[in-house]
Design an enzyme around this catalytic site. Structure first.
Site, PDB file in Angstrom:
ATOM      1  N   ASP A   1      46.609 -43.806  55.110  1.00  0.00           N
ATOM      2  CA  ASP A   1      47.166 -42.946  54.060  1.00  0.00           C
ATOM      3  C   ASP A   1      46.206 -41.803  53.736  1.00  0.00           C
ATOM      4  O   ASP A   1      45.001 -41.903  53.988  1.00  0.00           O
ATOM      5  CB  ASP A   1      47.418 -43.759  52.780  1.00  0.00           C
ATOM      6  CG  ASP A   1      48.481 -44.823  53.000  1.00  0.00           C
ATOM      7  OD1 ASP A   1      49.308 -44.645  53.904  1.00  0.00           O
ATOM      8  OD2 ASP A   1      48.460 -45.822  52.256  1.00  0.00           O
TER       9      ASP A   1
HETATM   10  N1  URA Z   1      47.652 -50.104  54.387  1.00  0.00           N
HETATM   11  C1  URA Z   1      47.880 -49.176  53.428  1.00  0.00           C
HETATM   12  O1  URA Z   1      48.512 -49.459  52.426  1.00  0.00           O
HETATM   13  N2  URA Z   1      47.372 -47.958  53.603  1.00  0.00           N
HETATM   14  C2  URA Z   1      46.627 -47.595  54.661  1.00  0.00           C
HETATM   15  O2  URA Z   1      46.188 -46.457  54.743  1.00  0.00           O
HETATM   16  C3  URA Z   1      46.406 -48.564  55.657  1.00  0.00           C
HETATM   17  C4  URA Z   1      46.936 -49.811  55.504  1.00  0.00           C
END
Ligand code: URA
Length: 238
Positions: A101
């Protein structure tokens, strides 16, 4: 010189077997000529077309990046935000293996080798991904057990953590630090897993994928993978 089917599968558009099928079906051209035999060898000077699309024969590149916050994990962003590819000093068209993310930090691998990327991402290889999450609230053993035994993160989607370790709780700031290992890679999986047991993730960092870690890499820094590491990933397939 390499076998045509190997060059096609190395480009990442098809597995070796699928490449053979495409050749036998007359869907592959070398320098404009349809080739139907599996013993043809080609070099990187030959122009190879699969179903009328020219495939790239760029040399393969492999990087490990410690992604900072505020960077997207795509190759281009419609809002013109900085991408992980912008942080790597190369002119080759590499792409990230999986996603993190915008606000997640840590380990991400980038390459232009589709087969390599597929090994790290395909669920059947059950590649471990280790995250450190800072949660709002104090997590209890019961909730940790739920994460390990299986929880529904969306309708009909049940996932579980392979390992969960409570590292620290802080009553003053009302936060917990948890190390969690998963083998799937669903969108926002970690945040959704904690949400399902009642916690908001305030900070998230990926520390490891398979045998790769962030040793010596500061935020925003990257390094090339070694030939030994690359073949170790290919050996995971066997
Ligand atoms: N899980 C998430 O919620 N975000 C990420 O960036 C990676 C795994």
């Amino acid at each position: 010189m390499e076998r045509l089917q190997k060059v096609i599968s190395n480009s990442g558009i098809a597995s070796r077997r699928k490449a053979e099928e495409l050749i036998l079906a007359g869907k592959v051209k070398v320098n404009g000529q349809i080739i139907r035999t599996l013993c043809t060898k080609v070099s990187n000077k030959d122009c190879i077309e699969v179903e009328n699309t020219i495939i790239s024969q760029e040399p393969k590149e492999y990087y490990l990046l410690n992604k900072p916050r505020g960077i997207v994990t795509t190759t281009k962003d419609e809002k013109n935000r900085k991408t992980v590819v912008d942080l790597i000093n190369t002119t080759t068209r590499i792409y990230p293996v999986g996603r993190l993310d915008y606000d997640t930090t840590g380990l991400i691998i980038l390459t232009n080798d589709g087969n390599f990327a597929n090994i790290l991402m395909h669920p059947k290889y059950e590649i471990e991904k280790v995250y450190i999450a800072k949660l709002k609230g104090i997590i209890k053993g019961e909730q940790i057990n739920k994460l390990k035994s299986g929880i529904e993160i969306e309708e009909g989607v049940v996932v579980n953590a392979k390992r969960v370790k409570l590292k620290k709780t802080d009553a003053k700031t009302n936060t917990s630090i948890v190390q969690i290992t998963i083998t799937e890679g669903k969108n926002h999986q970690i945040k959704k897993m904690f949400k399902a047991v009642g916690f908001e993730v305030i900070k998230l960092k990926r520390e490891k994928i398979a045998f790769f870690d962030l040793k010596d890499l500061q935020s925003g820094e990257f390094r090339k993978l070694t030939p030994k590491e690359i073949s170790k990933v290919y050996n995971l397939e066997k």
